[in-house]
Structures are given as structure tokens and as C-alpha cells.
Design an enzyme around this catalytic site. Structure first.
Site, PDB file in Angstrom:
ATOM      1  N   ASP A  52       0.982  -1.135  -0.380  1.00  0.00           N
ATOM      2  CA  ASP A  52       0.083   0.342  -0.360  1.00  0.00           C
ATOM      3  C   ASP A  52       1.227   1.077   0.193  1.00  0.00           C
ATOM      4  O   ASP A  52       1.886   1.143   0.953  1.00  0.00           O
ATOM      5  CB  ASP A  52      -0.851  -0.345   1.094  1.00  0.00           C
ATOM      6  CG  ASP A  52      -2.429   0.931   1.343  1.00  0.00           C
ATOM      7  OD1 ASP A  52      -2.540   1.635  -0.074  1.00  0.00           O
ATOM      8  OD2 ASP A  52      -2.944   1.155   1.565  1.00  0.00           O
ATOM      9  N   ASP A  53       0.945   2.117  -1.228  1.00  0.00           N
ATOM     10  CA  ASP A  53       1.264   3.236  -1.193  1.00  0.00           C
ATOM     11  C   ASP A  53       3.297   3.131  -1.152  1.00  0.00           C
ATOM     12  O   ASP A  53       3.595   4.207  -1.260  1.00  0.00           O
ATOM     13  CB  ASP A  53       1.496   4.012   0.187  1.00  0.00           C
ATOM     14  CG  ASP A  53       0.380   4.648   0.333  1.00  0.00           C
ATOM     15  OD1 ASP A  53      -0.468   4.699  -1.026  1.00  0.00           O
ATOM     16  OD2 ASP A  53      -0.101   6.080   1.123  1.00  0.00           O
ATOM     17  N   CYS A  68      -5.489   4.876  -3.836  1.00  0.00           N
ATOM     18  CA  CYS A  68      -6.038   3.300  -3.768  1.00  0.00           C
ATOM     19  C   CYS A  68      -6.988   2.608  -4.351  1.00  0.00           C
ATOM     20  O   CYS A  68      -7.142   1.462  -4.704  1.00  0.00           O
ATOM     21  CB  CYS A  68      -5.876   2.817  -1.707  1.00  0.00           C
ATOM     22  SG  CYS A  68      -4.697   3.998  -0.477  1.00  0.00           S
ATOM     23  N   ASP A 302      -0.145  -0.155  -5.062  1.00  0.00           N
ATOM     24  CA  ASP A 302      -1.365   0.102  -5.731  1.00  0.00           C
ATOM     25  C   ASP A 302      -1.301   1.397  -6.587  1.00  0.00           C
ATOM     26  O   ASP A 302      -1.821   2.505  -6.984  1.00  0.00           O
ATOM     27  CB  ASP A 302      -2.575  -0.466  -4.589  1.00  0.00           C
ATOM     28  CG  ASP A 302      -2.246   1.052  -3.524  1.00  0.00           C
ATOM     29  OD1 ASP A 302      -0.897   1.896  -2.830  1.00  0.00           O
ATOM     30  OD2 ASP A 302      -3.531   0.415  -2.344  1.00  0.00           O
TER      31      ASP A 302
END
Ligand SMILES: *[C@@H]1O[C@H](CO)[C@@H](O)[C@H](O)[C@H]1NC(C)=O
Ligand SMILES: *[C@@H]1O[C@H](CO)[C@@H](O)[C@H](O)[C@H]1NC(C)=O
Ligand SMILES: *[C@@H]1O[C@H](CO)[C@@H](O)[C@H](O)[C@H]1NC(C)=O
Ligand SMILES: *[C@@H]1O[C@H](CO)[C@@H](O)[C@H](O)[C@H]1NC(C)=O
Ligand SMILES: *[C@@H]1O[C@H](CO)[C@@H](O)[C@H](O)[C@H]1NC(C)=O
Ligand SMILES: *[C@@H]1O[C@H](CO)[C@@H](O)[C@H](O)[C@H]1NC(C)=O
Ligand SMILES: *[C@@H]1O[C@H](CO)[C@@H](O)[C@H](O)[C@H]1NC(C)=O
Ligand SMILES: *[C@@H]1O[C@H](CO)[C@@H](O)[C@H](O)[C@H]1NC(C)=O
Ligand SMILES: *[C@@H]1O[C@H](CO)[C@@H](O)[C@H](O)[C@H]1NC(C)=O
Ligand SMILES: *[C@@H]1O[C@H](CO)[C@@H](O)[C@H](O)[C@H]1NC(C)=O
Ligand SMILES: *[C@@H]1O[C@H](CO)[C@@H](O)[C@H](O)[C@H]1NC(C)=O
Ligand SMILES: *[C@@H]1O[C@H](CO)[C@@H](O)[C@H](O)[C@H]1NC(C)=O
Length: 497
Positions: A52-53, A68, A302
Site C-alpha cells: 500500500d503506497d 488506493c 497500488d
């Protein structure tokens, strides 16, 4: 932009092809599988890890949208945002909404994997609004998943609720029992133990790392104490020739913003050490099971991230390479070790590639992406490199004033630290990123200035100079026409020049 860390991940994914399985032989075997010949015992297993990120500096993949929920919706559906209709992280923007559940989610890639007799497992973050009561709560388990251990809401490391195959499971903050990155790894290892050997498996693991609140495992909370965000590229450069939001930040940044982003940068790396462990443990498990030679592992994210670029402290949501360019590491049968693919790959290409490996006839799919399997594994099928792709982003803004930042008007969001806003409702844009004849990015904003940004990435890889006023008008016109065409493309027409 931060350099990709992940020492063990690199070692485990980029290392040699499995011993006794030279590339050519394995790729022939794979090709045979795709033709579903009698001698093909079982199609390849697959593991997809979506952080994530996580940003990247090396070559990698692109996202069709740097946020996201819209990006994850593209990874699942293989569609551009204008076709899956998920435009932001809110329910009202279609994130995990009824429209998503009754539309794109019904045709997402796990549905087809399941039809090909894959045993499927999902662990970790799904979509930011997953599990809320308005849309069925934790009882809603999307089709195609046999094992579902999924986070309610956005990334958390502790104090969260999981949907475990449709039942709520509440977690507190005991490291041994609750740390989410470790927990989804453990559940996936249990899933592997329960495999029936005749069927291939597919595992999707979505750890919270390195998303905020950046809570590292206890063993890693003192690592990287001297690390700072890199000061290169566009770090703390003024964005004066860019769209209105980029003209706002204080330049140079305040010391408190710099301290904040350095601290975030360090903590992001600390949380990634648990992801490193995850990759290592999975690879070791596959080795013990003797399945490593027949398993593709994809590692990606993402969206990207920035720490100080153009004096924006921390976030994503921008059109620049640091936010749309992501890591993509792949290992698997027939893939030569330690090579870098030059062809551009986009997140919408992931599900098509996964289904191509599974032996699905991909020309029957209603997806916008294309398979990059021919590039990964030299096969008898010719590969076609994509000439360009579309980036679409709908800005998020709050229409009440931010009480912490009384000087700011409404319509902006993500204004921390120091009241520097990273998003606004009119940070809404579409870009075409071209590769074929020119290495260009052309972006149009839906704002009061109908602002346009153009970059020649060959001459200016850090996008320091917007050349809209210098570039040949004929080229601008061509890119504008291409953008219009891509913004309404669907399926096959997204892949044609
Ligand atoms: C949500 O999806 C539905 C169905 O595709 C669509 O009609 C609607 O316009 C979408 N909402 C937004 C805000 O995009
Ligand atoms: C959903 O409803 C249940 C039961 O009423 C409640 O306990 C839970 O907090 C709600 N969940 C969310 C995410 O609102
Ligand atoms: C988890 O929630 C408890 C109770 O609200 C709180 O005391 C604790 O600090 C939280 N832990 C974390 C890591 O946020
Ligand atoms: C994961 O498994 C390891 C090894 O059994 C154990 O030490 C750890 O506490 C587990 N963590 C979670 C969150 O389940
Ligand atoms: C993290 O810190 C521990 C304890 O100091 C150390 O043993 C370990 O090597 C560090 N890991 C990395 C990747 O720096
Ligand atoms: C900001 O940090 C720099 C470098 O550490 C230092 O020289 C300067 O005095 C600091 N400024 C303020 C206002 O604290
Ligand atoms: C991978 O390639 C790079 C550059 O070509 C080289 O420096 C590195 O040693 C190689 N690594 C492995 C594990 O072969
Ligand atoms: C794949 O589907 C297309 C379109 O339906 C069809 O024309 C083609 O023959 C199929 N290919 C195979 C190998 O079945
Ligand atoms: C690959 O492309 C070449 C050149 O365009 C063509 O001659 C050949 O038939 C193609 N092969 C396949 C398997 O499509
Ligand atoms: C998300 O999109 C919807 C529909 O356009 C909009 O109503 C909502 O305000 C957006 N959310 C944010 C946080 O901007
Ligand atoms: C974008 O919206 C903000 C907030 O309403 C406003 O201050 C700004 O002038 C707008 N900029 C453009 C170029 O539309
Ligand atoms: C982009 O930059 C490269 C390197 O400076 C240059 O050779 C090329 O002509 C530029 N492209 C265009 C279309 O201006």
C-alpha cells in the site's frame, strides 16, 4: 520518491531460476499448459503481493490512477477508472459500493480463476470501504475467493476487524496475535498446508505496509534511525509552472515539514521489513512444498508516493512519475533471472496476465489491459508492447473549511502537515503517457484554467519543466486527440493505437 528497500524481497524474487529448471524448458512446459495438452499436469500457481503506497525508483509498473481504491479496483477488474466507475476512496465515489459489487466485482479476475479450478486466498486490505454495513458488511464475500481474510476499511496494523469468510473477527494490538502483515502471512501459510495437490492455487496478499500509520513490528522500531528521505530529483523544487495546487506549497519547505516527512520515510521502511519477512517465508514454504518451480510471484503496489517532491510533504494523488510509477518484481517458471523489462506495464495489465497464465482465453475477457506474459516468458506468441496508456484521477476535496487551517478555503484536502494541501476537488486530470515515438506525458486538468502540463521524460526525467508553451503545436494536438480517444476506450479499443 524513495528508493525501494526490500533487500530480502529482491534476493528472493530476482535470484536464480529454480535449479534443474532451465528457462527454455520451463517456458516450453508453460506453453504446453496454455494449450491444455494432456501432458500438462497442473497450471502454475500464483502469488500476488500488493503493498500500500510503495513507490519505486527503478523500472517498474504504472498505475492508471494514483489512489488506493480506484487503483485496486483496476487491479481486480482490469479496467480503467472510466469503465469500473470507482473514482475515489468514498462510498459515494463507488469504492466497494453496490454498483461495484453488482458490476465489475462480478467479473473480476478471481471469478475466472475459480472457473479454472484454482483454489484462491485473499488476505489483507481489499478496498477502502470494504465491510461497511450499507453494502452488506463483513458478510459480503466477493465471488471467486475460497478463503477470505480481509480488512474492514483502510490500512491498519492493529485494532481492526477482519471478515473471515464472512464472519467478523476483532483484533486488538498484541503483536504476536494481531500484527496484520504477519497475520495474513500466517493465514496464507495455513492455506498452503490445506491445499489439495491436484489443484493450482492463487494467493493475493495485501499488507498495510508502508501506508500510514506506519506502525512497525516491535523488532523493527529502531531500524534506520539515521535514514532520511532522498534529496534528489524534484525534492523541494518549486512547482511554479504547474497546476494551481503545486503553486501553493511554501518553498523551500519548513523545517517541521522536512522533519515530518523524514520521520514518515523512516517509519515506512521499518514497516517494510515485515513485508521482506513475508516474501522470504513464502518462498521458503514453496521450496519445502516443492512448488517454487511452478509458482509465479508478483510483487507490486497500488500507487506510488512522494516525500518532499515539489515541496509537497507526503502523499500520492499527483500525475508525476513518483506517484504513478510502482515497483513490479516477478519471478516464475521460464522467467530469466535478474532481467529488466523495458516495455511499459500498467496495473490493468495484471489481471489479464494472471488469467493468461491460468490458461483463460484472454480475448474473451471484458478488460482494458493486455497480457505481459509474452514479455515475461519468451513464448511462441508474439509480444506487443503498449504504445501508451491513460492516467485518470478525480480530485477529492472537503467542502467544509479545515478547522486546523483557517486560512485555507474549502475544496481542498490532505492538508497536513503545515496546511500544505495535496489534493483538491479540481485536482482532476487525465493524462496520456506515451512510449512509442516519444517518451512524453500530456495532461489536461478539469479546472478553471483548463491547465495543461507536458513533459519530455527523456530530456527531463524529474518533470522539472512544463514545456506546454515550447512544444510543437502539432504534437500537442496529436496528444490531445489520443487522450480523448483513450478516455472513452473500452476493451479492445484501449489496446489499439
Ligand atoms: C457509480 O457506478 C454507477 C454504475 O456504474 C454509475 O452509474 C455512477 O455514475 C457511478 N458513480 C460515480 C460517482 O462515478
Ligand atoms: C455494522 O453493524 C454492526 C452491528 O450493528 C456494528 O457492530 C458495527 O460496528 C457496524 N460496522 C460498521 C463498520 O459500521
Ligand atoms: C488499540 O486500541 C486501544 C483501545 O482503544 C488503545 O489503547 C491502543 O493504544 C490502540 N493501539 C494502537 C497500536 O493503536
Ligand atoms: C505468526 O506466526 C508466527 C510463527 O508461528 C508467530 O510467532 C506469530 O506470533 C504469528 N503472528 C500472528 C500475528 O499471527
Ligand atoms: C534491524 O535492526 C536489528 C536490531 O538492531 C538488526 O539486527 C537488523 O539487522 C536490522 N535490519 C536491517 C534490515 O537493517
Ligand atoms: C532549519 O534547519 C536548518 C538545517 O538544519 C537550520 O540551519 C535552520 O536554522 C533551521 N531553521 C529554523 C527556522 O529552525
Ligand atoms: C543483477 O544485475 C545487475 C546489473 O546487471 C548486477 O549488478 C547484479 O549483480 C545482478 N544480480 C544478481 C543476483 O545476479
Ligand atoms: C479465444 O476466443 C476468441 C474469441 O471468442 C476465439 O475467436 C478464439 O478462437 C479463442 N481461442 C482459443 C484458443 O480458444
Ligand atoms: C510474429 O510476428 C512475425 C512478424 O510480424 C510474423 O511473421 C509471425 O508469424 C508472428 N508469429 C506468431 C506466432 O504470431
Ligand atoms: C467522491 O466522489 C463523490 C462522487 O463524485 C463525491 O460526491 C464525493 O464528495 C467524493 N469524495 C471526496 C472525499 O471528495
Ligand atoms: C481550484 O479550487 C480551489 C478551491 O476552491 C480554488 O481556490 C482555486 O482557484 C481553483 N483553481 C482552479 C485553477 O480552478
Ligand atoms: C525530447 O528530449 C530528447 C532529449 O533531449 C530530444 O532528443 C527529443 O528531440 C525531445 N523530443 C521532442 C519531441 O521534443
Amino acid at each position: 520518491m524513495a528508493a525501494l528497500l526490500l533487500g530480502k524481497t529482491h534476493r528472493n524474487l530476482l535470484k536464480s531460476v529454480p535449479e534443474g529448471a532451465p528457462g527454455l524448458l520451463v517456458s516450453l512446459a508453460l506453453f504446453t499448459c496454455l494449450l491444455r495438452c494432456a501432458e500438462c499436469v497442473k497450471p502454475s500457481n500464483m502469488i500476488l503481493i500488493v503493498t500500500d503506497d510503495l513507490d519505486v525508483e527503478l523500472g517498474g509498473m504504472y498505475t492508471a490512477t494514483p489512489l488506493c481504491c480506484p487503483s485496486r479496483s483496476s487491479i481486480l477488474s482490469g479496467k480503467y477508472p472510466h469503465n469500473h466507475m470507482v473514482h475515489n476512496n468514498s462510498l459515494s465515489g463507488n469504492c466497494s459500493s453496490k454498483a461495484w459489487q453488482t458490476g465489475p466485482e462480478m467479473q473480476a479476475f478471481p471469478v475466472y480463476l475459480s472457473k479454472m479450478y484454482y483454489q484462491t486466498f485473499y488476505g489483507g486490505k481489499y478496498l477502502n470501504q470494504y465491510g461497511i454495513n450499507e453494502t452488506g458488511g463483513v458478510k459480503h464475500v466477493p465471488p471467486g475467493w475460497d478463503q477470505w481474510h480481509v480488512l474492514v476499511g483502510n490500512s491498519q496494523y492493529y485494532n481492526y476487524t477482519l471478515s473471515v469468510n464472512g464472519k467478523a473477527e476483532v483484533h486488538k494490538d498484541n503483536y504476536e496475535k494481531d500484527y496484520l502483515t504477519d497475520l495474513i502471512l500466517n493465514r496464507s501459510l495455513n492455506f498452503l498446508d490445506s491445499q489439495s495437490p491436484q489443484h493450482p492455487f492463487f494467493i493475493m496478499l495485501c499488507p498495510p505496509a508502508p501506508h500510514s500509520p506506519w506502525t512497525a513490528a516491535p523488532a523493527y522500531q529502531n531500524n534506520f534511525t539515521d535514514v532520511k528521505a532522498p534529496r534528489d530529483g524534484s525534492f523541494d523544487k518549486p512547482g511554479k509552472d504547474k497546476h494551481w495546487l503545486l503553486r501553493q506549497p511554501v518553498n523551500p519547505m519548513t523545517n517541521s515539514s522536512i522533519d515530518y516527512l523524514d520521520n514518515a520515510f523512516r517509519k515506512r521502511w521499518q514497516t517494510l521489513l515485515s513485508v521482506d519477512d513475508m516474501v522470504e517465508k513464502l518462498v521458503k514454504k514453496l521450496e519445502v512444498m516443492k512448488e517454487l518451480d511452478n509458482t509465479f510471484i508478483f510483487f507490486t503496489s497500488d500507487n506510488g508516493y512522494h516525500t518532499g517532491q515539489f515541496s509537497l510533504p507526503i502523499d500520492k494523488r499527483q500525475l508525476y512519475e513518483f506517484d504513478i510509477r510502482l515497483p513490479l518484481l516477478v519471478r516464475g517458471p521460464g522467467i530469466k533471472p535478474n532481467q529488466t523489462l523495458q516495455d511499459p506495464v500498467v496495473n490493468i495489465d495484471l489481471p489479464v496476465t494472471i488469467l493468461d497464465i491460468a490458461g483463460v482465453n484472454i480475448s474473451t475477457l471484458d478488460m482494458d489491459g493486455q497480457s505481459f506474459l509474452p514479455q515475461l516468458v519468451p513464448s511462441f506468441r508474439n509480444s506487443t508492447s503498449r504504445p501508451d496508456f491513460l492516467v485518470e484521477y478525480t480530485g477529492e476535496g472537503h467542502f467544509t473549511k479545515d478547522p486546523d487551517c483557517p486560512k485555507l478555503g474549502p475544496g481542498v484536502s490532505q492538508c497536513f502537515p503545515d496546511c500544505v494541501c495535496e489534493d483538491a476537488f479540481n485536482n482532476t486530470y487525465a493524462c496520456v503517457r506515451t512510449f512509442k515515438d516519444s517518451n512524453f506525458q500530456y495532461c489536461e486538468f478539469a479546472d478553471d484554467e483548463a491547465f495543461v502540463e507536458v513533459y519530455n521524460l527523456t530530456a527531463d526525467p524529474h518533470q522539472l519543466e512544463n514545456i506546454v508553451k515550447k512544444v510543437d503545436p502539432a504534437l500537442l494536438e496529436a496528444m490531445n486527440q489520443r487522450l480523448i480517444k483513450l478516455q472513452s476506450c473500452k476493451g479492445e479499443s484501449c489496446r489499439q493505437v
